[in-house]
Design an enzyme around this catalytic site. Structure first.
Site, PDB file in Angstrom:
ATOM      1  N   GLY A  12       0.823  -1.208   0.000  1.00  9.94           N
ATOM      2  CA  GLY A  12       0.000   0.000   0.000  1.00  9.94           C
ATOM      3  C   GLY A  12       0.854   1.255   0.000  1.00  9.94           C
ATOM      4  O   GLY A  12       1.903   1.303   0.644  1.00  9.94           O
ATOM      5  N   ARG A  73       0.903  -5.164  -5.800  1.00  7.11           N
ATOM      6  CA  ARG A  73       1.110  -6.431  -5.108  1.00  7.11           C
ATOM      7  C   ARG A  73       1.276  -7.514  -6.165  1.00  7.11           C
ATOM      8  O   ARG A  73       0.570  -7.523  -7.166  1.00  7.11           O
ATOM      9  CB  ARG A  73      -0.056  -6.733  -4.171  1.00  7.11           C
ATOM     10  CG  ARG A  73      -0.097  -5.781  -2.976  1.00  7.11           C
ATOM     11  CD  ARG A  73      -1.234  -6.103  -2.019  1.00  7.11           C
ATOM     12  NE  ARG A  73      -1.119  -5.355  -0.785  1.00  7.11           N
ATOM     13  CZ  ARG A  73      -1.623  -4.149  -0.589  1.00  7.11           C
ATOM     14  NH1 ARG A  73      -2.278  -3.547  -1.563  1.00  7.11           N
ATOM     15  NH2 ARG A  73      -1.487  -3.531   0.573  1.00  7.11           N
ATOM     16  N   ASP A 104       5.084  -5.131   6.096  1.00  2.02           N
ATOM     17  CA  ASP A 104       5.673  -6.412   6.471  1.00  2.02           C
ATOM     18  C   ASP A 104       5.705  -7.402   5.310  1.00  2.02           C
ATOM     19  O   ASP A 104       6.657  -8.175   5.166  1.00  2.02           O
ATOM     20  CB  ASP A 104       4.959  -7.009   7.683  1.00  2.02           C
ATOM     21  CG  ASP A 104       3.462  -7.183   7.469  1.00  2.02           C
ATOM     22  OD1 ASP A 104       2.934  -6.670   6.464  1.00  2.02           O
ATOM     23  OD2 ASP A 104       2.823  -7.831   8.311  1.00  2.02           O
ATOM     24  N   THR A 126       3.942   2.421   5.811  1.00  2.00           N
ATOM     25  CA  THR A 126       2.547   1.981   5.797  1.00  2.00           C
ATOM     26  C   THR A 126       1.751   2.850   6.752  1.00  2.00           C
ATOM     27  O   THR A 126       2.217   3.136   7.868  1.00  2.00           O
ATOM     28  CB  THR A 126       2.392   0.506   6.205  1.00  2.00           C
ATOM     29  OG1 THR A 126       1.019   0.225   6.444  1.00  2.00           O
ATOM     30  CG2 THR A 126       3.185   0.166   7.446  1.00  2.00           C
ATOM     31  N   ASP A 128      -0.741   1.947   8.351  1.00  2.00           N
ATOM     32  CA  ASP A 128      -1.308   1.116   9.415  1.00  2.00           C
ATOM     33  C   ASP A 128      -0.436   1.054  10.669  1.00  2.00           C
ATOM     34  O   ASP A 128      -0.919   0.686  11.733  1.00  2.00           O
ATOM     35  CB  ASP A 128      -1.528  -0.312   8.908  1.00  2.00           C
ATOM     36  CG  ASP A 128      -2.461  -0.367   7.718  1.00  2.00           C
ATOM     37  OD1 ASP A 128      -3.350   0.499   7.617  1.00  2.00           O
ATOM     38  OD2 ASP A 128      -2.306  -1.265   6.877  1.00  2.00           O
ATOM     39  N   ASP A 130       1.635  -1.167  11.412  1.00  2.00           N
ATOM     40  CA  ASP A 130       1.490  -2.531  11.920  1.00  2.00           C
ATOM     41  C   ASP A 130       2.757  -3.368  11.746  1.00  2.00           C
ATOM     42  O   ASP A 130       2.716  -4.595  11.821  1.00  2.00           O
ATOM     43  CB  ASP A 130       0.316  -3.238  11.238  1.00  2.00           C
ATOM     44  CG  ASP A 130       0.458  -3.305   9.719  1.00  2.00           C
ATOM     45  OD1 ASP A 130       1.390  -2.678   9.164  1.00  2.00           O
ATOM     46  OD2 ASP A 130      -0.361  -3.986   9.074  1.00  2.00           O
ATOM     47  N   ARG A 172      -6.103  -2.473   8.850  1.00  2.00           N
ATOM     48  CA  ARG A 172      -6.107  -3.948   8.749  1.00  2.00           C
ATOM     49  C   ARG A 172      -6.400  -4.534  10.132  1.00  2.00           C
ATOM     50  O   ARG A 172      -7.416  -4.232  10.725  1.00  2.00           O
ATOM     51  CB  ARG A 172      -4.793  -4.453   8.158  1.00  2.00           C
ATOM     52  CG  ARG A 172      -4.549  -3.981   6.731  1.00  2.00           C
ATOM     53  CD  ARG A 172      -3.500  -4.800   6.030  1.00  2.00           C
ATOM     54  NE  ARG A 172      -2.207  -4.743   6.692  1.00  2.00           N
ATOM     55  CZ  ARG A 172      -1.149  -5.438   6.288  1.00  2.00           C
ATOM     56  NH1 ARG A 172      -1.235  -6.248   5.252  1.00  2.00           N
ATOM     57  NH2 ARG A 172       0.005  -5.353   6.925  1.00  2.00           N
TER      58      ARG A 172
END
Length: 320
Positions: A12, A73, A104, A126, A128, A130, A172
């Site tokens: 992303g 992706r 990741d 990112t 996120d 995360d 997410r």
């Protein structure tokens, strides 16, 4: 001695990626290196979509969201034969070190090159936040501020109509955006995947606020929790309060990066070049206790991404 490096953005997009690309290119040229940009992440690498990057290539991009290298992706890249092919393509292009900016999944892709003897420096990018092993990722601060701006605007109309508003944010399976934007925006409840929630308690808090004359209520829902639409329907059914749902979606990925995202992206990009010049590889750059640090990529990916429970508890205290 490394003479040419490659850089790609994968997964992303995140605001600040362009600032990172700019820093990588200019720090490389300053140190006498040549830079090859790889378009569309691992998909573009397999297709040989390479462009030379010079000082002019990255002019006037520090303020732009998205990524000038594009991103994608690639399911093909998950196959071992295509990983071998990608490593061969890098060698044929004269790329002796690679910088990967992404999440990741992108980092796990980078491991395939490390296993084949190609040094790689990974930069967390990112919204996120995360990625395990780091307190910061490029784009997170911009995304939080985008959500905060939306909260402020939704509160205006919510107050006018005496409504409850449920706002779904990205992340997410992580609740970092919801937690930080919700705390900064004064949300009555913040629902995150890391902490089970009791909808009855959420509704009780809403009714308590309404009984004391509160004209609006904001509930932040991280997408990993479940459907904000269903949560909103349940809240209205249980409380009788008029409820509206807003799903912010990909608006959170766009926009000009904040100063914080530009600064960290620039620092990380320049440091990644320095590490390749030192012949280091298999490194993830991270922020730890406010400092830029190097981490072993394998160890970092094996650690766990944690939600700041102190912030979560504070949000409960302040939303009584």
């Amino acid at each position: 001695m490394v003479t040419r490096i490659g850089i790609l953005t994968s997964g992303g997009d995140a605001p600040g990626m362009n600032a990172c690309i700019r820093a990588v290119v200019r720090a490389s040229i300053y140190n006498g290196l040549k830079v090859t940009g790889i378009m569309r992440g691992y998909a573009g690498l397999l297709a040989g979509e390479f462009i030379p990057l010079d000082v002019g290539s990255v002019g006037d991009i520090i303020h732009r969201g998205g990524t000038i290298l594009r991103t994608a992706r690639s399911m093909e890249f998950m196959e071992k034969a295509n990983q071998d092919k990608a490593a061969t393509i890098l060698g044929q292009a004269g790329i002796e070190g690679l910088i990967v900016v992404g999440g990741d999944g992108s980092f796990r892709g980078a491991m395939t090159f490390i296993e084949r003897g190609i040094p790689v420096i990974c930069i967390p990018g990112t919204i996120d936040r995360d990625i395990p092993g780091t307190e910061y990722t490029i784009g997170f601060d911009t995304a939080v501020n985008t959500v905060l701006d939306a909260i402020n605007k939704i509160r205006d109309t919510a107050t006018s109509h005496d409504r409850t508003n449920v706002i779904e944010v990205m992340g997410r399976s992580s609740g970092h955006i919801a937690l930080q934007a919700g705390l900064a925006g004064g949300a009555e409840s913040i629902l995150v995947p890391e902490v089970p929630f009791d909808l009855d308690k959420v509704c009780l808090r809403l009714l308590r606020g309404h009984d004391r004359g509160k004209l609006h209520s904001i509930i932040l829902v991280a997408e990993g929790v479940g459907s904000a639409v269903k949560i909103g329907e349940n809240i209205e059914a249980r409380t009788g309060l008029e409820t509206r749902v807003t799903i912010l979606g990909h608006i959170q990925r766009g926009g000009s990066p904040t100063a914080l995202d530009r600064l960290w992206a620039s620092r990380m990009g320049a440091q990644a070049v320095a590490l390749l010049l030192q012949k280091k590889g298999a490194v993830m750059l991270a922020v730890e206790k406010g400092e830029l640090v190097e981490k072993d990529l394998v160890e970092a990916l094996q650690s766990k991404n944690e939600l700041d429970m102190g912030l979560y508890q504070l949000s409960g205290v302040l939303s009584i």
